[in-house]
Scaffold this motif. Structure first.
Motif, short mmCIF file in Angstrom:
data_model
loop_
_atom_site.label_atom_id
_atom_site.label_comp_id
_atom_site.label_asym_id
_atom_site.label_seq_id
_atom_site.Cartn_x
_atom_site.Cartn_y
_atom_site.Cartn_z
N ALA A 219 5.19 -16.67 -23.76
CA ALA A 219 5.04 -17.29 -22.44
C ALA A 219 4.39 -16.31 -21.46
N ALA A 220 4.81 -15.05 -21.50
CA ALA A 220 4.23 -14.05 -20.60
C ALA A 220 2.75 -13.84 -20.90
N ALA A 221 2.40 -13.77 -22.18
CA ALA A 221 1.00 -13.57 -22.55
C ALA A 221 0.13 -14.75 -22.13
N LEU A 222 0.64 -15.97 -22.33
CA LEU A 222 -0.12 -17.16 -21.93
C LEU A 222 -0.33 -17.19 -20.42
N ALA A 223 0.72 -16.86 -19.66
CA ALA A 223 0.61 -16.86 -18.21
C ALA A 223 -0.43 -15.84 -17.73
N VAL A 224 -0.39 -14.64 -18.32
CA VAL A 224 -1.35 -13.61 -17.92
C VAL A 224 -2.76 -13.99 -18.35
N GLY A 225 -2.89 -14.58 -19.56
CA GLY A 225 -4.20 -15.00 -20.02
C GLY A 225 -4.83 -16.05 -19.12
N VAL A 226 -4.03 -17.03 -18.72
CA VAL A 226 -4.55 -18.06 -17.80
C VAL A 226 -4.93 -17.44 -16.46
#
Length: 243
Positions: A219-226
């Motif tokens: 979830a953290a990686a997806l949020a940062v990627g977006v």
């Protein structure tokens, strides 16, 4: 143009297989470790073979095995596997311009066979999202090379799981193989930052039960990627501005 079944004599099919061959060595090592891990987690021979052939998603398999072994609720296992494979939703959007003309059945089959590295290798060969006759045979060559490498070594690991000693440290070897495959996917500043955030979040949330630190990291990686995709970069206007 012959699309299905794939023509192995097509030069583009052979080119796709050749481009994927170096990565297939790491895929095979990872498959061997996953096969051993499935049996040693208590799935047994036949269920492990079924999981290898039907699921065919190494990261999701490895993420779900500790949960299965500890008797985690089914919804946690499904949620973890879904989170691990969320990246394929993004990949599928990138594949659409190339594969949209194909019949639905062939697209479904290719969606089962296509992996992260197939996506990377294909996009490097065909960066422009414009359909071309050589793309599909090239893709078939790559995905079948990957699938055969995985399944052969995974089945070998399943069959020999009771013979291979735990002292060989195959778990560590699998971690190294996974790190190598992950490193090949880090091709931009955004992916590097997302990977570092995921690693930090996973360590920070390690104490959570049922391996939920994996879900937190994803979830953290997806949020940062977006967020990174919406930040202005060189030659790119801020999100929401008119060009």
């Amino acid at each position: 143009m012959r699309v299905f079944p794939p023509d192995w004599r097509d030069p583009h099919f052979r080119l796709g297989a050749r481009d994927m061959a170096p990565a297939a060595l790491g895929i095979g090592a990872w498959g061997l470790v996953t096969g051993v891990a499935m049996v040693k987690s208590g799935l047994g021979l036949w269920l492990s073979l079924w999981m290898s052939l039907v699921v065919y998603a190494g990261s999701a398999q490895l993420a779900s095995l500790p949960l299965i072994a500890t008797g985690a609720p089914l919804w946690v296992i499904w949620a973890t596997s879904a989170c691990v494979n969320l990246r394929f939703v993004i990949f599928s959007a990138g594949w659409r311009p190339y594969l949209a003309p194909l019949p639905r059945g062939q697209r479904l089959l290719l969606s089962y066979l296509t992996t992260d590295l197939n996506n990377v290798v294909f996009m490097r060969r065909f960066p422009a999202p414009v359909p071309a006759p050589e793309q599909v045979p090239y893709l078939w060559g790559g995905v079948l090379t990957n699938w055969v490498a995985w399944q052969l070594m995974s089945v070998l690991g399943i069959v020999l799981a009771d013979v291979i000693p735990t002292a060989w440290g195959l778990g560590f070897a699998g971690t190294l193989a996974l790190l190598g495959l992950t490193g090949s996917l880090l091709s931009s500043r955004a992916t590097w930052i997302a990977a570092m955030v995921a690693a930090c979040a996973s360590v920070a949330a390690y104490a959570l039960p049922l391996k939920l630190n994996i879900v937190v990291a994803i979830a953290a990686a997806l949020a940062v990627g977006v967020l990174m995709e919406h930040l202005p970069g060189p030659g790119r206007p801020p999100a929401g501005t008119d060009v």
